[in-house]
Write a protein that holds these residues in place. Structure first.
Motif, PDB file in Angstrom:
ATOM      1  N   PRO A  91       0.810  -1.216   0.000  1.00 33.05           N
ATOM      2  CA  PRO A  91       0.000   0.000   0.000  1.00 33.05           C
ATOM      3  C   PRO A  91       0.844   1.267   0.000  1.00 33.05           C
ATOM      4  O   PRO A  91       2.001   1.236   0.426  1.00 33.05           O
ATOM      5  CB  PRO A  91      -0.776  -0.114   1.317  1.00 33.05           C
ATOM      6  N   CYS A  92       0.247   2.348  -0.458  1.00 30.86           N
ATOM      7  CA  CYS A  92       0.933   3.648  -0.370  1.00 30.86           C
ATOM      8  C   CYS A  92       1.253   3.894   1.108  1.00 30.86           C
ATOM      9  O   CYS A  92       2.402   4.065   1.477  1.00 30.86           O
ATOM     10  CB  CYS A  92       0.034   4.747  -0.930  1.00 30.86           C
ATOM     11  N   SER A  93       0.205   3.861   1.941  1.00 30.65           N
ATOM     12  CA  SER A  93       0.389   4.046   3.391  1.00 30.65           C
ATOM     13  C   SER A  93      -0.100   2.812   4.128  1.00 30.65           C
ATOM     14  O   SER A  93      -1.114   2.228   3.751  1.00 30.65           O
ATOM     15  CB  SER A  93      -0.454   5.216   3.911  1.00 30.65           C
ATOM     16  N   PHE A 120       5.818   7.118   7.362  1.00 32.04           N
ATOM     17  CA  PHE A 120       5.748   8.582   7.445  1.00 32.04           C
ATOM     18  C   PHE A 120       5.505   9.058   6.017  1.00 32.04           C
ATOM     19  O   PHE A 120       6.246   8.700   5.115  1.00 32.04           O
ATOM     20  CB  PHE A 120       7.073   9.163   7.950  1.00 32.04           C
ATOM     21  N   LYS A 121       4.464   9.826   5.797  1.00 34.43           N
ATOM     22  CA  LYS A 121       4.135  10.227   4.436  1.00 34.43           C
ATOM     23  C   LYS A 121       4.493  11.685   4.187  1.00 34.43           C
ATOM     24  O   LYS A 121       4.319  12.538   5.056  1.00 34.43           O
ATOM     25  CB  LYS A 121       2.633  10.036   4.170  1.00 34.43           C
ATOM     26  N   ALA A 122       4.983  11.950   2.967  1.00 34.17           N
ATOM     27  CA  ALA A 122       5.294  13.325   2.565  1.00 34.17           C
ATOM     28  C   ALA A 122       4.103  13.846   1.775  1.00 34.17           C
ATOM     29  O   ALA A 122       3.975  13.562   0.594  1.00 34.17           O
ATOM     30  CB  ALA A 122       6.548  13.328   1.707  1.00 34.17           C
ATOM     31  N   SER A 260       3.205   3.466 -10.715  1.00 37.10           N
ATOM     32  CA  SER A 260       2.046   3.912  -9.930  1.00 37.10           C
ATOM     33  C   SER A 260       2.072   5.423  -9.713  1.00 37.10           C
ATOM     34  O   SER A 260       1.091   6.121  -9.978  1.00 37.10           O
ATOM     35  CB  SER A 260       2.021   3.215  -8.562  1.00 37.10           C
ATOM     36  N   HIS A 261       3.224   5.933  -9.239  1.00 40.30           N
ATOM     37  CA  HIS A 261       3.293   7.373  -8.978  1.00 40.30           C
ATOM     38  C   HIS A 261       3.387   8.177 -10.260  1.00 40.30           C
ATOM     39  O   HIS A 261       2.979   9.336 -10.294  1.00 40.30           O
ATOM     40  CB  HIS A 261       4.444   7.683  -8.007  1.00 40.30           C
ATOM     41  N   ALA A 262       3.935   7.569 -11.324  1.00 38.67           N
ATOM     42  CA  ALA A 262       3.979   8.276 -12.614  1.00 38.67           C
ATOM     43  C   ALA A 262       2.569   8.432 -13.170  1.00 38.67           C
ATOM     44  O   ALA A 262       2.177   9.509 -13.617  1.00 38.67           O
ATOM     45  CB  ALA A 262       4.856   7.496 -13.598  1.00 38.67           C
ATOM     46  N   ILE A 286       4.958  -1.324  -7.281  1.00 38.08           N
ATOM     47  CA  ILE A 286       3.542  -1.106  -7.585  1.00 38.08           C
ATOM     48  C   ILE A 286       2.769  -0.921  -6.283  1.00 38.08           C
ATOM     49  O   ILE A 286       2.909  -1.714  -5.347  1.00 38.08           O
ATOM     50  CB  ILE A 286       2.937  -2.338  -8.323  1.00 38.08           C
ATOM     51  N   GLU A 287       1.933   0.125  -6.264  1.00 40.91           N
ATOM     52  CA  GLU A 287       1.079   0.315  -5.093  1.00 40.91           C
ATOM     53  C   GLU A 287      -0.177  -0.554  -5.215  1.00 40.91           C
ATOM     54  O   GLU A 287      -0.912  -0.456  -6.205  1.00 40.91           O
ATOM     55  CB  GLU A 287       0.700   1.787  -4.942  1.00 40.91           C
ATOM     56  N   VAL A 288      -0.370  -1.385  -4.190  1.00 40.00           N
ATOM     57  CA  VAL A 288      -1.521  -2.299  -4.162  1.00 40.00           C
ATOM     58  C   VAL A 288      -2.231  -2.119  -2.825  1.00 40.00           C
ATOM     59  O   VAL A 288      -1.577  -2.050  -1.777  1.00 40.00           O
ATOM     60  CB  VAL A 288      -1.058  -3.773  -4.301  1.00 40.00           C
ATOM     61  N   SER A 297      -4.195   7.647   1.158  1.00 39.53           N
ATOM     62  CA  SER A 297      -3.302   8.414   0.273  1.00 39.53           C
ATOM     63  C   SER A 297      -3.235   7.684  -1.062  1.00 39.53           C
ATOM     64  O   SER A 297      -3.353   6.461  -1.114  1.00 39.53           O
ATOM     65  CB  SER A 297      -1.903   8.542   0.891  1.00 39.53           C
ATOM     66  N   ASP A 298      -3.054   8.425  -2.121  1.00 40.65           N
ATOM     67  CA  ASP A 298      -2.925   7.876  -3.481  1.00 40.65           C
ATOM     68  C   ASP A 298      -4.011   6.851  -3.824  1.00 40.65           C
ATOM     69  O   ASP A 298      -3.739   5.813  -4.457  1.00 40.65           O
ATOM     70  CB  ASP A 298      -1.525   7.263  -3.670  1.00 40.65           C
ATOM     71  N   ALA A 299      -5.250   7.156  -3.456  1.00 39.74           N
ATOM     72  CA  ALA A 299      -6.361   6.215  -3.686  1.00 39.74           C
ATOM     73  C   ALA A 299      -6.544   5.921  -5.177  1.00 39.74           C
ATOM     74  O   ALA A 299      -6.805   4.786  -5.567  1.00 39.74           O
ATOM     75  CB  ALA A 299      -7.650   6.781  -3.094  1.00 39.74           C
ATOM     76  N   ALA A 300      -6.404   6.934  -6.012  1.00 33.93           N
ATOM     77  CA  ALA A 300      -6.727   6.751  -7.434  1.00 33.93           C
ATOM     78  C   ALA A 300      -5.776   5.800  -8.156  1.00 33.93           C
ATOM     79  O   ALA A 300      -6.154   5.170  -9.138  1.00 33.93           O
ATOM     80  CB  ALA A 300      -6.718   8.117  -8.133  1.00 33.93           C
ATOM     81  N   GLN A 301      -4.552   5.702  -7.682  1.00 38.87           N
ATOM     82  CA  GLN A 301      -3.549   4.940  -8.452  1.00 38.87           C
ATOM     83  C   GLN A 301      -3.304   3.529  -7.936  1.00 38.87           C
ATOM     84  O   GLN A 301      -2.637   2.740  -8.598  1.00 38.87           O
ATOM     85  CB  GLN A 301      -2.223   5.700  -8.482  1.00 38.87           C
ATOM     86  N   GLN A 302      -3.832   3.201  -6.774  1.00 39.27           N
ATOM     87  CA  GLN A 302      -3.495   1.886  -6.211  1.00 39.27           C
ATOM     88  C   GLN A 302      -4.302   0.793  -6.907  1.00 39.27           C
ATOM     89  O   GLN A 302      -5.485   0.963  -7.208  1.00 39.27           O
ATOM     90  CB  GLN A 302      -3.755   1.881  -4.701  1.00 39.27           C
TER      91      GLN A 302
HETATM   92 MN    MN Z   1       1.986   6.673  -2.840  1.00 38.42          MN
END
Ligand code: MN
Ligand code: PEP
Length: 327
Positions: A91-93, A120-122, A260-262, A286-288, A297-302
């Motif tokens: 996961p992202c977070s 820790f998320k930026a 994923s982030h791209a 890959i964010e899963v 965080s980053d809901a759209a891309q996971q």
């Molecule tokens: Mn992320």
């Protein structure tokens, strides 16, 4: 300037010669090879290159002797470099213990070799979810104990260093690629580092950041292309697929891609992942998420687990790129 000695050559002879010339020197070990930093003028390079023990002389201020001559081994979980792709997923977070443990088990069953998760998320906004910090790291350790998967976690601050001493692969995120004092401190931990490219950085700047890590003690660096900032706005960033073979031509350090982030959107993650593999990426990050719609965080891309399984299947049909440069 820096002198890279030939494989198998001991430095004593060259050191004695340099000392006799009155040149200031500093010796660094590079695994089985030696690098000598010499206070010599550019005009002296030719003479130094004539020494039998010397393979290369690096002159430029922007030289990266360690990155360009690195030839060490890479050990990360069950991944055998050169024998298939490295899959880093998670996961992202990290948000919840139970769902992290179940996800880690499912990812392992799908052949993932490294579990990732943000502690820790930026975040761009100070009001957005900032990560669960030490609690997330504890749950990741628990997932590692359960599955045997090494963990990859991003570090944001030098003050968090004590929390990362047992993290298998420390991630330097895009926002910190050129945070040089953080690079030095992380290098000193002596652990492998996943180094993302800053979206504003050239390949040269990215590799110089890797040089910092190697110089200060990281045994190896896993380079990760995650998209750069261009005029194009249809995706979150532009995955610089061309950087992958460029990096392979300049260093034997492994290079993976993070589509994923791209992409910024799950729909485009798979095509970008396949493009990266075709360009020679040695692995993917890959964010899963078990339920991306609820991600903090980053809901759209996971990707969901089934979308990820499909991506892995498609990836397995691509031939292994032959351009991969191995040590
Ligand atoms: Mn992320
Ligand atoms: C991440 O991997 O969760 C992340 C924040 O990525 P990046 O640093 O590439 O934005």
């Amino acid at each position: 300037m820096w002198l890279l000695l030939r494989q198998g050559v001991q430095p004593q002879g060259v050191l004695a010669w340099l000392e006799a010339q009155g040149l200031g020197i500093q010796l660094r070990s590079l695994g089985e090879r030696w690098i000598i930093e010499v206070e010599a003028s550019d005009g002296q390079a030719e003479a130094l290159l004539r020494l039998e023990e010397v393979e290369k002389v690096f002159i430029s201020e922007r030289a990266m002797p360690l990155v360009s001559s690195w030839q060490g081994g890479v050990q990360l979980g069950t991944w055998q470099r050169g024998e298939g792709l490295l899959w880093i997923a998670g996961p992202c977070s990290v948000e919840n213990r139970e769902s992290l443990l179940r996800l880690a088990e499912a990812l392992k069953a799908l052949g993932v070799q490294v579990l990732r998760g943000g502690a820790f998320k930026a975040r761009t906004s100070p009001y957005s979810f900032q990560g669960l910090g030490p609690q997330a790291l504890d749950w990741l350790r628990e997932a590692r104990a359960l599955t045997g998967l090494p963990i990859c976690v991003e570090i944001l601050s030098e003050t968090h260093l004590p929390l990362y001493a047992d993290v298998d692969l420390i991630q330097i995120g895009a926002r910190n690629m050129d945070n040089y004092w953080l690079l030095r401190a992380v290098g000193e931990l002596g652990r492998p580092v996943l180094l993302k490219r800053n979206p504003q950085a050239t390949v040269e700047e990215w590799l110089l950041a890797a040089e910092y890590l190697l110089l200060y003690g990281a045994p190896w660096v896993l380079l990760c292309e995650r998209g750069i900032r261009t005029f194009e706005r249809s995706l979150r960033y532009t995955l610089d697929v061309g950087a992958i073979p460029v990096v392979a031509a300049q260093t034997a350090l492994p290079c993976i891609a993070d589509p994923s982030h791209a992409a910024g959107h799950w729909r485009y993650v798979t095509p970008l992942a396949l493009a990266a593999i075709a360009a020679g990426a040695e692995g993917l990050l890959i964010e899963v998420h078990p339920d991306p719609l609820t991600a903090q965080s980053d809901a759209a891309q996971q990707l969901t687990l089934s979308q990820f399984a499909l991506l892995k299947e498609k990836a397995s049909t691509l031939a292994a790129p032959s351009s991969r440069r191995l040590p």
